[in-house]
Design a protein around this motif. Sequence first.
Motif, short mmCIF file in Angstrom:
data_model
loop_
_atom_site.label_atom_id
_atom_site.label_comp_id
_atom_site.label_asym_id
_atom_site.label_seq_id
_atom_site.Cartn_x
_atom_site.Cartn_y
_atom_site.Cartn_z
N GLY A 25 0.79 -1.24 0.00
CA GLY A 25 0.00 0.00 0.00
C GLY A 25 0.81 1.27 0.00
N ILE A 26 2.15 1.17 -0.01
CA ILE A 26 3.00 2.36 0.09
C ILE A 26 2.80 3.33 -1.07
N THR A 27 2.49 2.80 -2.26
CA THR A 27 2.33 3.70 -3.42
C THR A 27 1.04 4.53 -3.31
N GLY A 28 0.12 4.08 -2.45
CA GLY A 28 -1.12 4.84 -2.27
C GLY A 28 -1.01 5.91 -1.20
N VAL A 29 0.15 5.98 -0.55
CA VAL A 29 0.37 6.98 0.50
C VAL A 29 0.96 8.24 -0.12
N GLU A 30 0.49 9.39 0.34
CA GLU A 30 1.01 10.67 -0.16
C GLU A 30 2.53 10.72 0.03
N SER A 31 3.24 11.23 -0.96
CA SER A 31 4.70 11.22 -0.96
C SER A 31 5.31 11.73 0.34
#
Length: 424
Positions: free
Chosen positions: A322-328
């Motif tokens: 899910g890391i890619t769905g977290v805001e940078s």
Amino acid sequence: QYCMRDKRFFSKLQKDEAEHAIMEKRKTSFTPAASEDTELSINHPYYDVARHGIVQLAGDDNSGRRVVTFSCCRMPPSHQLNHSRLLEYLRYTLDQYVENDYTLVYFHYGLNSRNKPSLNWLQSAYKEFDRKYKKNLKALYVVHPTNFIKILWNIFKPLISHKFGKKITYLNYLSDLREHLKYDQLNIPEDVIRHDQNLRDKQKGRPPPLAKLPPPRPPLPTQQFGVSLQYLKDKNKGQLIPPVMKQTVSYLKSKGLRVEGLFRRSASIQTMKEVHKLYNQGKPVNFDDYGDVHIPAVVLKTFLRELPQPLLTFESYDQILGITGVESSLRVTSCKQVIQGLPEHNYVVLKYLICFLHMVSQESIYNKMTGSNLACVFGLNLIWPPKGASSLSALNPLNLFTELLIDFYPNIFSSRTVPGEILP
């Protein structure tokens, strides 16, 4: 010239199809094998091709090289698949690995007159894959070759270098792959498995009896590979850092930090077997005897990959995806939360490893191994799903997570200390 060859090409292909149909004693209706990749996003740049699961990632081979598979039975009819896009997607996939040694497994079963590409397409495909793709391809395994493959080989022989030809191995049965690869990591289509069984039944004339597998042997007291962190701790007087990791990291820290392409090269299977045997028998290993700094690098990667449970644990797999769905701006904090939730022993070993990889990345002006490059090598050695190998669509989040760990090591690992922990 190609008109005649095309006729032979398709005629042979149709003969092979007919033989398969007779052997399997069933009416052949083409249904491409479904991909098991449920994580693929519709926003993937090659979603139209990737959704079929034709190209898959399949862990590592016995020399620590990344394995990519190509399954013909997953190719839909030609009118449903843009072969130019397929070629682009194959390049897109391999571009993630061509800087490192890699292995390709080609499952030939399922190629037929409805889904085959043209001969001209095959020729242009071979020419389009320039030297960088061919140089680091260390092995190409062709599984279930037919007479058609021999015809194809004769057609392309003038184009294929002798050196490249030596990398090709023909395997008649799936079991032959076990000598070269970690078989259980391969995502083999069910159609290919059934075909393999049919071939064996035909060879023997009758269905084989169910073989009884011997019970698994208990590990040796000195076993280092394929056993849990807890087992290693118990057998090594409570030491938290496994001996293999401590020795390889120590050696690489003193002699490998500025070696260009560190962790990108493979080692010979024979050497790896020898080193594994020495470690598992509790005997000393002197890496100076081998004269190749890449050997301890491969040993370290192999040790991590052969842990019964990944260092980042199965429980963290979905969180990491899910890391890619977290805001940078919040990703480092998200990584920190995952790491804080790890069991104490896993945390200490991971911190030791990432501290070292951070050191390696600090020397990237010499070794060319930035945090991103190291993540491509180590991502799949730190985390994988409970069943099978990670899909291609999982690569981006797994590698991104690993890259963040390496680049932001001081921040992510600063707030938790464990009694008895050591750093390289």
